[in-house]
Design a protein around this motif. Sequence first.
Motif, PDB file in Angstrom:
ATOM      1  N   MET A 297       5.373   5.412  11.444  1.00 21.97           N
ATOM      2  CA  MET A 297       5.154   4.000  11.131  1.00 21.97           C
ATOM      3  C   MET A 297       5.999   3.534   9.934  1.00 21.97           C
ATOM      4  N   LYS A 298       6.807   4.451   9.354  1.00 23.43           N
ATOM      5  CA  LYS A 298       7.668   4.126   8.206  1.00 23.43           C
ATOM      6  C   LYS A 298       6.855   3.686   6.991  1.00 23.43           C
ATOM      7  N   VAL A 299       5.673   4.289   6.822  1.00 22.09           N
ATOM      8  CA  VAL A 299       4.819   3.979   5.675  1.00 22.09           C
ATOM      9  C   VAL A 299       5.231   4.871   4.504  1.00 22.09           C
ATOM     10  N   ASN A 300       5.121   4.348   3.291  1.00 20.34           N
ATOM     11  CA  ASN A 300       5.469   5.099   2.087  1.00 20.34           C
ATOM     12  C   ASN A 300       4.385   6.137   1.795  1.00 20.34           C
ATOM     13  N   VAL A 301       4.683   7.406   2.065  1.00 26.83           N
ATOM     14  CA  VAL A 301       3.754   8.506   1.805  1.00 26.83           C
ATOM     15  C   VAL A 301       4.133   9.122   0.461  1.00 26.83           C
ATOM     16  N   VAL A 302       3.235   8.987  -0.536  1.00 23.26           N
ATOM     17  CA  VAL A 302       3.551   9.433  -1.889  1.00 23.26           C
ATOM     18  C   VAL A 302       3.151  10.886  -2.134  1.00 23.26           C
ATOM     19  N   SER A 303       2.203  11.415  -1.353  1.00 24.11           N
ATOM     20  CA  SER A 303       1.784  12.809  -1.501  1.00 24.11           C
ATOM     21  C   SER A 303       1.173  13.276  -0.192  1.00 24.11           C
ATOM     22  N   GLN A 304       1.112  14.593  -0.030  1.00 30.23           N
ATOM     23  CA  GLN A 304       0.612  15.139   1.229  1.00 30.23           C
ATOM     24  C   GLN A 304       0.141  16.573   1.025  1.00 30.23           C
TER      25      GLN A 304
ATOM     26  N   GLY B 158      -3.563  16.396   6.056  1.00 29.56           N
ATOM     27  CA  GLY B 158      -3.598  16.744   7.473  1.00 29.56           C
ATOM     28  C   GLY B 158      -2.303  16.354   8.158  1.00 29.56           C
ATOM     29  N   ASN B 159      -1.867  17.193   9.070  1.00 28.86           N
ATOM     30  CA  ASN B 159      -0.555  17.028   9.703  1.00 28.86           C
ATOM     31  C   ASN B 159      -0.501  15.835  10.656  1.00 28.86           C
ATOM     32  N   LYS B 160      -1.584  15.565  11.359  1.00 29.29           N
ATOM     33  CA  LYS B 160      -1.576  14.470  12.339  1.00 29.29           C
ATOM     34  C   LYS B 160      -1.409  13.115  11.656  1.00 29.29           C
ATOM     35  N   GLY B 161      -2.125  12.923  10.553  1.00 36.39           N
ATOM     36  CA  GLY B 161      -1.985  11.659   9.825  1.00 36.39           C
ATOM     37  C   GLY B 161      -0.615  11.508   9.203  1.00 36.39           C
ATOM     38  N   LEU B 162      -0.055  12.620   8.694  1.00 33.95           N
ATOM     39  CA  LEU B 162       1.278  12.569   8.092  1.00 33.95           C
ATOM     40  C   LEU B 162       2.321  12.176   9.128  1.00 33.95           C
ATOM     41  N   GLY B 163       2.270  12.806  10.308  1.00 33.40           N
ATOM     42  CA  GLY B 163       3.225  12.469  11.359  1.00 33.40           C
ATOM     43  C   GLY B 163       3.114  11.017  11.791  1.00 33.40           C
ATOM     44  N   PHE B 164       1.885  10.508  11.886  1.00 32.03           N
ATOM     45  CA  PHE B 164       1.677   9.117  12.298  1.00 32.03           C
ATOM     46  C   PHE B 164       2.254   8.151  11.269  1.00 32.03           C
ATOM     47  N   MET B 165       1.983   8.403   9.986  1.00 37.68           N
ATOM     48  CA  MET B 165       2.463   7.503   8.944  1.00 37.68           C
ATOM     49  C   MET B 165       3.986   7.554   8.808  1.00 37.68           C
ATOM     50  N   GLN B 166       4.567   8.707   9.030  1.00 33.21           N
ATOM     51  CA  GLN B 166       6.023   8.801   8.989  1.00 33.21           C
ATOM     52  C   GLN B 166       6.652   8.027  10.143  1.00 33.21           C
TER      53      GLN B 166
ATOM     54  N   PHE C  90       0.836  -1.199   0.000  1.00 30.28           N
ATOM     55  CA  PHE C  90       0.000   0.000   0.000  1.00 30.28           C
ATOM     56  C   PHE C  90       0.870   1.248   0.000  1.00 30.28           C
ATOM     57  N   GLU C  91       0.285   2.323  -0.458  1.00 27.55           N
ATOM     58  CA  GLU C  91       0.883   3.648  -0.410  1.00 27.55           C
ATOM     59  C   GLU C  91      -0.175   4.622   0.082  1.00 27.55           C
ATOM     60  N   VAL C  92       0.274   5.712   0.712  1.00 26.34           N
ATOM     61  CA  VAL C  92      -0.655   6.592   1.415  1.00 26.34           C
ATOM     62  C   VAL C  92      -0.504   8.026   0.928  1.00 26.34           C
TER      63      VAL C  92
END
Length: 287
Positions: free
Chosen positions: A130-137, A120-128, A114-116
């Motif tokens: 968790m070492k999840v691949n964030v493709v856009s924000q 929103g800042n709270k979700g971005l901080g949480f996913m970072q 999956f990619e995310v």
Amino acid sequence: MPGSKEIRTKINSVQNTRKITKAMEMVAASKMRKAQDRMRAARPYSEKIRNVAAHIAHANPEYRHPFLVQHGEAKKVGAILITTDKGLCGGLNTNILRLALTTIKEWEAAGESFEVCCLGNKGLGFMQRMKVNVVSQVVPLGDRPHLENLIGAVKVMLDGYVAGRYDRVMVFATRFINTMKQEPVCVQLLPLTGERLGAPEGSWDYIYEPEAKVVLDQILTRYIETIIYHAVAENMASEQSARMVAMKAASDNAASVIDELTLIYNKSRQAAITKELSEIVGGAAAV
């Protein structure tokens, strides 16, 4: 028992905290009404474009838009996570992040990657974390949603689905029920199914100008943008409602703590006065 000076200092500290939470409650109440008005104002357009998209999609079976085509071989999920930029809004972010984490674990157990995309800042901080691949924000979202700020990040996920990189795109958001209740939900954004668009009443025929492909591309893209915009608007209404309730609860708790500390302070002061009187009486009796 702590001394009177320490109790007075603590009372003053709690009183200052209560002033802050009361002010934040009033600000959140003002923003909540505006956010709810924006959310309700977006609903008629959202419903109307859904009906138009449903009619057009069913009326032209010879052309299948990429958003309507299912990809069963990709085994990769694109997720759009909508949270708030700031905290102090109760368990709003905690609930949606818990739902997202549970769903992600289910995807991993099923062998899906999956990619995310984080809005929103709270979700971005949480996913970072968790070492999840964030493709856009998109951060910050501000106090009101602006579609032009959301399109870029969301288009990354849409292009990924059209290119066949994802077999589906999911949206994690908070649905506004009322001021006291907000519900975290996970809904499928792509592919657009019959349940999502709804079956039109009757059979309509259209004359397309310039052609069906151009019209469907515009309508379905605008429909997807409307879904995201409305989800962000509902999340903002939920945020201000949750913050108002949380700050009211904090103000009420501060008032209770002040009452308890005042009682302890009065008892301590009365004990000190009684002790002094006892010493004076005892000294007089001794003389």
